[in-house]
Design a protein around this motif. Structure first.
Motif: not given
Ligand SMILES: [Zn+2]
Length: 351
Positions: A73-78, A124-126, A176-178
Motif C-alpha cells: 500500500k506504500c507509494p514509495f515502495c517498488r 526499505e519500507h520501515f 513511514v517509508h523513510p
Molecule cells: Zn514503502
C-alpha cells in the motif's frame, strides 16, 4: 555570560525556583533554568523536576508502527513507486526522477513551495531509528544536493533551500517509508530570514562567521561539545528549542554546492550516530533540518539541527504544550550538558 573569544555572542542563563508545599507536607523549591539563545535571543526553559516524571511510552523503544509491513500500500515502495509518484518537470530532469545509489528523488505530490521534492533512502519500507546504513543517508543527501543544483541553474533566484526529515508520524511524517523533503524557493522561510540577517550582521561587525564563532566557543568550553565526523562538528544546543537538540556545523561552508561527497558521507555518519543515541534513550521520532541561502553574499554557514519528538506510540503526549505554543518558550527537562555527555559515546568519545 559573553563568550571570551566572541563577546558579541552571549551564553546567558538565569535560575529561578517555584516554592510550594508538596503532597507530603514538605516545603520544597523546584529549580528552573532559563537560557537565552545566543543567536536567536529566544528563551529556553529547562524544567529539571519533570525529568523524574513517569512519562508514557519511553520505558522501551516502542514497537514498529501498524503499517510497518504494508509495503503493497506504500507509494514509495517498488514496484509501485514508479506509477504512484510524480515526475520532475522537464526543465529540471529529462528522466522524471533522479537516482543516486539506491536513492530515488521525485517531486512532492503535496508541495509546500515552488521546488518541493522527496528523496528516498532506498526501497526499505520501515527502518527503525539508528538502523539505517550511512551510505543510504549519504546517497539521499547527494541526490538532494544534485536536485538543488539543477533548481538553482534553472531558477537562480530560488536561493532559499532546505533539506528536512520527519521520522515517523509523531514528527510530522505522513508515510513511514523513510525519506527526506527538499525545498527551494524565491521566498524565504522565517528561519532563513532571521539566520541570514544575524550571520551577515555578525560578519559585518567583526569579520568572523557566526556559526564558526559559536562552534569555537563551544569547543573551548567543552561542556556541550560532542565530537566530529570528518568535516562536521557536533554539539548539544546551548538553549534547546526542542528535546535533546543537537547541532552539526560544517565550518566556513555556506552553500550546498560547496559540500563534497565526502562531506555528505560525514554528515550521514553523524546523523546515524545521533539516531543511535536517541534509540539508546528509547525515542523513535525525530526531525532533521539543514538550511542554506545560495547567494554569494551569504555568510550563513551550513548547520544541521536534529531534535527528538514525542515517541510514536499509543497515548504518548505531544512534546508541544500550551506553554511552547502560547508563550513561545520551549521547555525541556534535561540540561544540554547532560545531553552531550550521553551522546559522546556514540561519536567514539569516552568521558
Ligand atoms: Zn514503502
Amino acid at each position: 555570560m559573553p563568550s571570551a573569544e566572541h563577546p558579541e555572542l552571549k551564553f546567558e542563563s538565569q535560575y529561578i525556583a517555584a516554592k510550594f508545599i508538596d503532597p507530603s507536607g514538605q516545603m520544597v523549591e523546584k529549580p528552573i533554568e532559563i537560557r537565552t539563545h545566543p543567536i536567536t535571543g529566544r528563551n529556553s526553559r529547562i524544567a529539571f523536576s519533570r525529568i523524574n516524571e513517569k512519562e508514557a511510552g519511553i520505558d522501551s523503544l516502542p514497537p514498529a508502527p501498524p503499517d510497518a509491513d504494508k509495503t503493497s500500500k506504500c507509494p514509495f515502495c517498488r514496484p509501485q513507486v514508479t506509477s504512484k509518484t510524480p515526475q520532475l518537470h522537464p526543465d529540471l530532469s529529462g528522466d522524471g526522477r533522479m537516482i543516486q545509489g539506491d536513492s530515488l528523488l521525485f517531486p512532492n505530490l503535496f508541495p509546500y513551495g515552488s521546488y518541493s521534492a522527496v528523496s528516498l533512502f532506498n526501497n526499505e519500507h520501515f527502518v527503525e531509528i539508528g538502523k539505517a546504513s550511512v551510505s543510504s543517508y549519504a546517497d539521499s543527501f547527494i541526490n538532494s544536493s544534485r536536485y538543488l543544483k539543477r533548481v538553482l541553474h534553472h531558477d537562480p533566484q530560488a536561493v532559499y533551500m532546505a533539506i528536512t526529515q520527519n521520522h515517523l508520524p509523531s514528527a510530522g511524517g505522513s508515510l513511514v517509508h523513510p525519506h527526506l523533503q527538499i525545498n527551494a524557493d524565491r521566498l524565504q522561510g522565517n528561519h532563513h530570514r532571521f539566520l541570514l540577517q544575524k550571520a551577515n550582521e555578525f560578519h559585518c561587525q567583526n569579520g568572523n562567521y557566526l556559526l564558526s564563532s559559536y562552534l569555537n566557543h563551544e569547543k573551548t568550553e567543552a561542556l556541550r561539545y560532542i565530537g566530529t565526523t570528518g568535516s562536521w562538528e557536533w554539539m548539544a544546543a546551548f538553549a534547546p528549542e526542542s528535546f535533546f537538540e543537537i547541532w552539526g556545523i560544517l565550518p566556513a561552508i555556506m552553500s550546498f554546492q560547496e559540500v563534497t561527497a565526502g562531506d555528505w558521507q560525514d554528515l550521514a555518519e553523524g546523523v546515524i550516530n545521533i539516531q543511535r543515541f536517541y534509540r539508546s534513550i528509547c525515542r523513535n521520532g525525530y526531525n532533521l533540518g539543514l538550511l542554506s541561502v545560495e547567494t554569494p553574499s551569504s555568510n550563513l554557514e551550513l548547520r544541521v539541527v536534529i531534535v527528538v519528538r514525542s515517541n510514536y506510540a499509543p497515548w504518548v503526549r505531544s512534546d508541544y504544550t500550551g506553554y511552547e505554543i502560547m508563550l513561545g518558550d520551549m521547555a525541556t527537562f534535561v540540561a544540554p550538558e547532560q545531553t552531550a555527555e550521553w551522546a559522546r559515546p556514540f561519536f567514539g568519545v569516552k568521558d
